[in-house]
Design a protein around this motif. Structure first.
Motif, PDB file in Angstrom:
ATOM      1  N   VAL A 104       1.994  -3.079   4.880  1.00  8.26           N
ATOM      2  CA  VAL A 104       0.726  -2.756   4.012  1.00  8.26           C
ATOM      3  C   VAL A 104       0.285  -1.361   3.988  1.00  8.26           C
ATOM      4  CG1 VAL A 104      -1.877  -3.000   3.703  1.00  8.26           C
ATOM      5  CG2 VAL A 104      -0.412  -4.993   4.225  1.00  8.26           C
ATOM      6  N   PHE A 105       0.573  -0.544   4.993  1.00  8.34           N
ATOM      7  CA  PHE A 105       0.418   0.879   4.893  1.00  8.34           C
ATOM      8  C   PHE A 105       1.332   1.511   4.126  1.00  8.34           C
ATOM      9  CE2 PHE A 105      -3.012   0.293   8.278  1.00  8.34           C
ATOM     10  CZ  PHE A 105      -3.779   1.278   7.706  1.00  8.34           C
ATOM     11  N   PHE A 140      -4.243  15.985  -4.398  1.00  8.96           N
ATOM     12  CA  PHE A 140      -4.131  15.385  -3.034  1.00  8.96           C
ATOM     13  C   PHE A 140      -4.810  16.097  -2.029  1.00  8.96           C
ATOM     14  CE2 PHE A 140      -1.627  13.565   0.642  1.00  8.96           C
ATOM     15  CZ  PHE A 140      -2.294  12.422   0.473  1.00  8.96           C
ATOM     16  N   ILE A 200       3.522   0.256   1.672  1.00  4.58           N
ATOM     17  CA  ILE A 200       3.208   0.187   0.412  1.00  4.58           C
ATOM     18  C   ILE A 200       2.035   0.797  -0.126  1.00  4.58           C
ATOM     19  CG2 ILE A 200       2.368  -1.729  -1.299  1.00  4.58           C
ATOM     20  CD1 ILE A 200       4.022  -3.787   0.182  1.00  4.58           C
ATOM     21  N   LEU A 201       0.722   0.991   0.569  1.00  3.85           N
ATOM     22  CA  LEU A 201      -0.296   1.925   0.105  1.00  3.85           C
ATOM     23  C   LEU A 201       0.175   3.268  -0.172  1.00  3.85           C
ATOM     24  CD1 LEU A 201      -3.433   0.633   2.074  1.00  3.85           C
ATOM     25  CD2 LEU A 201      -3.032   0.762  -0.162  1.00  3.85           C
ATOM     26  N   TYR A 202       1.003   3.582   0.704  1.00  5.36           N
ATOM     27  CA  TYR A 202       1.348   5.078   0.626  1.00  5.36           C
ATOM     28  C   TYR A 202       2.714   5.646  -0.034  1.00  5.36           C
ATOM     29  CZ  TYR A 202      -2.647   6.547   3.319  1.00  5.36           C
ATOM     30  OH  TYR A 202      -4.212   6.641   3.680  1.00  5.36           O
ATOM     31  N   THR A 203       3.401   4.693  -0.349  1.00  9.50           N
ATOM     32  CA  THR A 203       4.621   4.906  -0.982  1.00  9.50           C
ATOM     33  C   THR A 203       4.508   5.841  -2.364  1.00  9.50           C
ATOM     34  OG1 THR A 203       5.679   3.146   0.136  1.00  9.50           O
ATOM     35  CG2 THR A 203       6.983   4.165  -1.757  1.00  9.50           C
ATOM     36  N   PRO A 204       3.613   5.081  -3.058  1.00  5.24           N
ATOM     37  CA  PRO A 204       3.423   5.716  -4.416  1.00  5.24           C
ATOM     38  C   PRO A 204       2.883   7.274  -4.300  1.00  5.24           C
ATOM     39  CG  PRO A 204       2.452   3.762  -4.473  1.00  5.24           C
ATOM     40  CD  PRO A 204       2.865   3.774  -3.260  1.00  5.24           C
ATOM     41  N   ILE A 205       2.065   7.481  -3.431  1.00  6.88           N
ATOM     42  CA  ILE A 205       1.390   8.689  -3.213  1.00  6.88           C
ATOM     43  C   ILE A 205       2.522  10.009  -2.831  1.00  6.88           C
ATOM     44  CG2 ILE A 205      -0.120  10.070  -1.972  1.00  6.88           C
ATOM     45  CD1 ILE A 205      -1.859   7.401  -1.907  1.00  6.88           C
ATOM     46  N   TYR A 226       5.770   9.330  -3.057  1.00  8.88           N
ATOM     47  CA  TYR A 226       6.751   9.443  -4.148  1.00  8.88           C
ATOM     48  C   TYR A 226       6.264  10.667  -5.172  1.00  8.88           C
ATOM     49  CZ  TYR A 226      10.092   7.202  -7.143  1.00  8.88           C
ATOM     50  OH  TYR A 226      11.203   7.031  -7.962  1.00  8.88           O
ATOM     51  N   LEU A 227       5.057  10.433  -5.400  1.00  8.96           N
ATOM     52  CA  LEU A 227       4.739  11.676  -6.456  1.00  8.96           C
ATOM     53  C   LEU A 227       5.003  12.940  -5.840  1.00  8.96           C
ATOM     54  CD1 LEU A 227       0.988  10.729  -7.978  1.00  8.96           C
ATOM     55  CD2 LEU A 227       3.425  11.035  -9.188  1.00  8.96           C
ATOM     56  N   TYR A 270      -2.389  -3.412  -6.131  1.00  9.11           N
ATOM     57  CA  TYR A 270      -2.127  -2.187  -5.488  1.00  9.11           C
ATOM     58  C   TYR A 270      -3.473  -1.153  -5.412  1.00  9.11           C
ATOM     59  CZ  TYR A 270      -1.138   2.676  -3.847  1.00  9.11           C
ATOM     60  OH  TYR A 270      -0.930   3.793  -3.592  1.00  9.11           O
ATOM     61  N   TYR A 324       3.074  -6.225  10.080  1.00 10.64           N
ATOM     62  CA  TYR A 324       2.407  -6.670   8.840  1.00 10.64           C
ATOM     63  C   TYR A 324       1.780  -5.434   8.191  1.00 10.64           C
ATOM     64  CZ  TYR A 324      -0.473  -9.117   5.412  1.00 10.64           C
ATOM     65  OH  TYR A 324      -1.391  -9.256   4.202  1.00 10.64           O
ATOM     66  N   LEU A 325       0.808  -5.051   9.316  1.00  5.24           N
ATOM     67  CA  LEU A 325      -0.122  -3.910   8.998  1.00  5.24           C
ATOM     68  C   LEU A 325       0.888  -2.531   8.395  1.00  5.24           C
ATOM     69  CD1 LEU A 325      -2.812  -3.308  11.458  1.00  5.24           C
ATOM     70  CD2 LEU A 325      -3.118  -3.924   9.310  1.00  5.24           C
ATOM     71  N   ILE A 331       8.264   4.551 -10.030  1.00  8.18           N
ATOM     72  CA  ILE A 331       8.804   3.897  -9.195  1.00  8.18           C
ATOM     73  C   ILE A 331       9.414   2.722  -9.748  1.00  8.18           C
ATOM     74  CG2 ILE A 331       8.260   2.308  -7.325  1.00  8.18           C
ATOM     75  CD1 ILE A 331       6.196   4.136  -6.362  1.00  8.18           C
TER      76      ILE A 331
END
Lengths: 267, 266
Positions: free
Chosen positions: A15-16, A240, A18-23, A25-26, B147, A11-12, B113
């Motif tokens: 969550v992590f 970043f 999902i938290l870091y994918t967008p960053i 990805y950019l 998010y 689970y953790l 995304i």
């Protein structure tokens, strides 16, 4: 036990991710020669070159940094004074009233702050631009500095001040030699918070920025509204990296303060 | 002499309070009584109570509620599990780190995304569902908002869980309570303050996210914040904008008093 991944860990991890994918990805697509945020075609540094050749953008970055540093500095001074003022007020009701006023700007939604400051500056005849943005950044950073400094003041034993005064220290000596050194960690924390508040702010700045002046987040907003351009990705990668440097810097400053001020740091 | 020096600190701070806290609120209130031509009127308030604006206010609250509920659902277990990990401070730092990155950049990442050929649709393709229009829908708005707000929900809950005395949990288990009963009767009530603080930190900003509604929801979702921005910066109808802002302030005050500490009441 180590070989098996248990579901709480899973689970953790999710969550992590999902938290870091967008960053990431950019960051990843800032190297894409294809020019879109899908279908990675090839590695290129073209977009970084574009960022560094864009004088207008560089000026905006400079503006953002100047605003952030100046507003953090001034709001730290004001905030420390505010914390001292609250600390010295003896009446409980006055103290609570001051704290309530202090927290209004922290809990207010950004649009309210932005809109009300826009009215304020227009009525006061302050031209929208550098001054209005700087003033509003100072204004919304003051309360957070107060909140960072005040606990340190309350942690300080009042006998320290009494002892200093008994030994003949003047008011000014008490402030610079006893109080300020003791609350330094709080002041640093407040300064860094003010810095991040200013760098991070979009909504308030958007309201009071006027036409000629722009900060980074306002610029990103107007570029993002026009669709995807990978120079924004390159820019965000640079931001970043800068952010991580700031975090590390903050970490070391707070570590050092804790060591120097053994009695100040709680942990 | 002593009191004189002390009052000196109060002067700049009180000046700040008067100029940037009290004056702006009064100016908002003052402007809400003027129409676009500058006449003193109650028309703005009348206009607010028409179905158009009431519906907008309701949907704004509904979205803010959804965002808060989903953030809480995801954040509570995360915070709970975080307190059980070995390197707590490091994990916590990793939770905080994304909040240091500009909100707009994160929103911008989701433009990629959720785009037609983006990561989300690529995943949907491989699962076999097929690509869908994700960007510019209510779903994308709620998802991106959750998010962005999750760390702000995790932190206060994490702090309150850390303050929880573990022997209370042991006692409950010793006395025969099941894990679920222990959680429901002991852990959750004792961390309620953290939950309230988290809800407060999410719900109020969620009412006013105009940049996300513009970028991610493509103007399909209009929140109260979007309306304020629209009136102030696009149509220049400051009176109406100020009226909506007055209602936002009232909503904020109500939420603050609801989620405030009610220790005396128990």
């Amino acid at each position: 036990m180590k070989r098996k991944i248990k579901w709480p860990h899973l689970y953790l991890i999710i969550v992590f991710i999902i938290l870091y994918t967008p960053i990431f990805y950019l960051l990843f697509y800032s190297f894409n020669s294809g020019g879109t945020m899908h279908d990675f075609e090839g590695f290129t540094l073209e977009w970084y070159k574009e960022v560094f050749q864009d004088t207008r953008l560089l000026i905006i970055v400079l503006n953002t940094l100047i605003i952030a540093l100046l507003s953090a500095l001034i709001s730290t001074i004001l905030g420390v004074m505010g914390a001292l003022a609250i600390y010295y007020v003896k009446k409980r009701q006055v103290k609570n009233a001051l704290l309530t006023f202090n927290n209004v700007l922290i809990v207010s939604p950004d649009v309210i702050i932005g809109a009300s400051f826009l009215i304020l500056f227009t009525m006061a005849g302050i031209k929208l631009g550098f001054t209005s943005v700087l003033l509003s950044h100072i204004a919304f950073s003051v309360p957070i500095v107060v909140l960072m400094v005040l606990p340190k003041l309350q942690e300080m034993s009042p006998t320290l001040i009494d002892a200093a005064r008994d030994l003949g220290a003047s008011q000014w000596d008490v402030l610079t030699k006893v109080i300020l050194p003791f609350i330094t960690p709080g002041i640093f924390a407040g300064f860094f918070m003010a810095l991040t508040y200013s760098l991070d702010d979009f909504a308030v700045t958007f309201f009071v920025t006027g036409n000629g002046f722009s900060t980074l987040s306002v610029e990103i907003y107007s570029r993002a509204r026009q669709g995807i351009s990978l120079s924004v990705n390159a820019l965000s990668t640079l931001i970043f990296l800068f952010t991580i440097l700031l975090v590390i810097g903050y970490y070391f400053v707070s570590q050092r303060n804790n060591r120097l001020n053994g009695m100040g740091g709680r942990k | 002499m002593r009191s004189n020096v002390r009052n000196l600190y109060l002067i700049p701070y009180a000046l700040w309070i008067v100029l940037f806290v009290v004056a702006p609120i009064f100016l908002i209130l003052y402007y809400s009584f003027f129409d676009i031509e500058g006449n003193l009127t109650l028309a703005n308030y009348k206009k607010f109570f028409t179905p158009v604006y009431l519906k907008m206010a309701l949907s704004s609250f509904w979205y803010a509620f959804l965002i808060t509920a989903f953030s809480l659902l995801i954040a509570y277990p995360t915070a709970y599990l975080l307190t059980k990990t070995k390197h707590k401070q490091l994990w916590l730092l990793l939770i905080i780190l994304p909040t240091w990155i500009n909100l707009l950049l994160k929103a911008y990442a989701f433009l990629g995304i959720f785009g037609t050929y983006g990561l989300a649709n690529a995943i949907l393709e491989t699962i076999g569902i097929g690509s869908k229009q994700i960007l510019f829908t209510d779903f994308s708005f709620v998802f991106v908002s959750v998010y962005i707000f999750i760390p702000f929900m995790i932190l206060p809950i994490y702090n309150s869980l850390e303050q929880l005395n573990p022997s209370l949990v042991d006692a409950a288990r010793d006395l025969g309570a099941s894990a679920w009963t222990t959680f429901r009767r002991v852990v959750f009530p004792l961390t309620l303050d953290g939950v309230k603080a988290g809800c407060q930190a999410v719900f109020i900003p969620a009412l006013s996210l105009f940049m996300l509604t513009r970028l991610i929801a493509g103007n399909r979702v209009i929140t109260l914040g979007t309306a304020v921005e629209q009136h102030f910066l696009v149509t220049q109808d400051w009176g109406m904008g100020a009226t909506i802002a007055v209602f936002l302030i009232i909503a904020m005050a109500v939420i603050m008093s609801l989620t405030g500490n009610r220790r005396g009441k128990v």
